[in-house]
Design a protein around this motif. Sequence first.
Motif, PDB file in Angstrom:
ATOM      1  N   ILE A  11       0.827  -1.208   0.000  1.00 24.16           N
ATOM      2  CA  ILE A  11       0.000   0.000   0.000  1.00 24.16           C
ATOM      3  C   ILE A  11       0.862   1.259   0.000  1.00 24.16           C
ATOM      4  N   GLU A  12       1.813   1.346   0.925  1.00 25.82           N
ATOM      5  CA  GLU A  12       2.615   2.565   1.048  1.00 25.82           C
ATOM      6  C   GLU A  12       3.537   2.754  -0.156  1.00 25.82           C
ATOM      7  N   ARG A  33      -5.610   4.422   1.117  1.00 25.29           N
ATOM      8  CA  ARG A  33      -5.056   3.798   2.326  1.00 25.29           C
ATOM      9  C   ARG A  33      -6.173   3.168   3.156  1.00 25.29           C
ATOM     10  N   LYS A  36      -7.276   0.009   1.740  1.00 26.03           N
ATOM     11  CA  LYS A  36      -6.173  -0.970   1.695  1.00 26.03           C
ATOM     12  C   LYS A  36      -5.885  -1.425   0.262  1.00 26.03           C
ATOM     13  N   ILE A  37      -5.729  -0.447  -0.627  1.00 24.23           N
ATOM     14  CA  ILE A  37      -5.468  -0.757  -2.036  1.00 24.23           C
ATOM     15  C   ILE A  37      -3.967  -0.866  -2.268  1.00 24.23           C
ATOM     16  N   ASP A  38      -3.505  -2.074  -2.571  1.00 21.48           N
ATOM     17  CA  ASP A  38      -2.100  -2.292  -2.885  1.00 21.48           C
ATOM     18  C   ASP A  38      -1.930  -2.317  -4.403  1.00 21.48           C
TER      19      ASP A  38
END
Length: 209
Positions: A11-12, A33, A36-38
């Motif tokens: 994610i980050e 965020r 929780k989208i990676d």
Amino acid sequence: MSKAEISQFGIEELLLFLKDKQLIDDGIEEKMRKEKIDGQAFLELDESEFKIIGFDTVGQRKTIHRFISSLMDESEVSSPTSKDFFADLKDRVLANSRGSIIIDQLNKDGHFTTPNKKCFVSICTNILINVSLNCGEKKLYPSKLLKIELAKSIVRCFPALMSKIRNCKGYEHFYDPATNTGSIESKLKTMRYKLPIQEKARTQAKIKW
């Protein structure tokens, strides 16, 4: 940059990458965020889902779709390119006279002694600084993207150094983008401490991917 590479982003990492490309604002960042989208989830978003996370205008959604369409498929990536900043990390570490000795010890024992770990981090940090300067960044202030790439390359080239902590990617002890901590960042901070005061003011440079 390929779709396969982005699909591996956490994610980050994804948010840092998209902000560096000026594709998202603070509002979209927070929604991504929260949801929780990676990297993999990002590539699978459809028109309505982009709207839900803050791409409100048709123009914004067209821009992000063009960006995704411009990414290379895995089949198009046949060999490392100039953007694989640390593809030769292992060779560069072994080319260092002290580096070859401590890697021999790592291969034998499966772990570093404390002095050898400090030496290894120092060698890798110097490699990072050289790459950063070649990208036009300010001395001793490499971007988060480069620090992430170095940390990932370290555990890829030297699997014995991967952290076994659950729910982690295995490289955060070298650099954790969520907290801006780790042995690489600690070494950089120590090196910055010795800089003249006029060189400590940071100016952010952009990496062109």
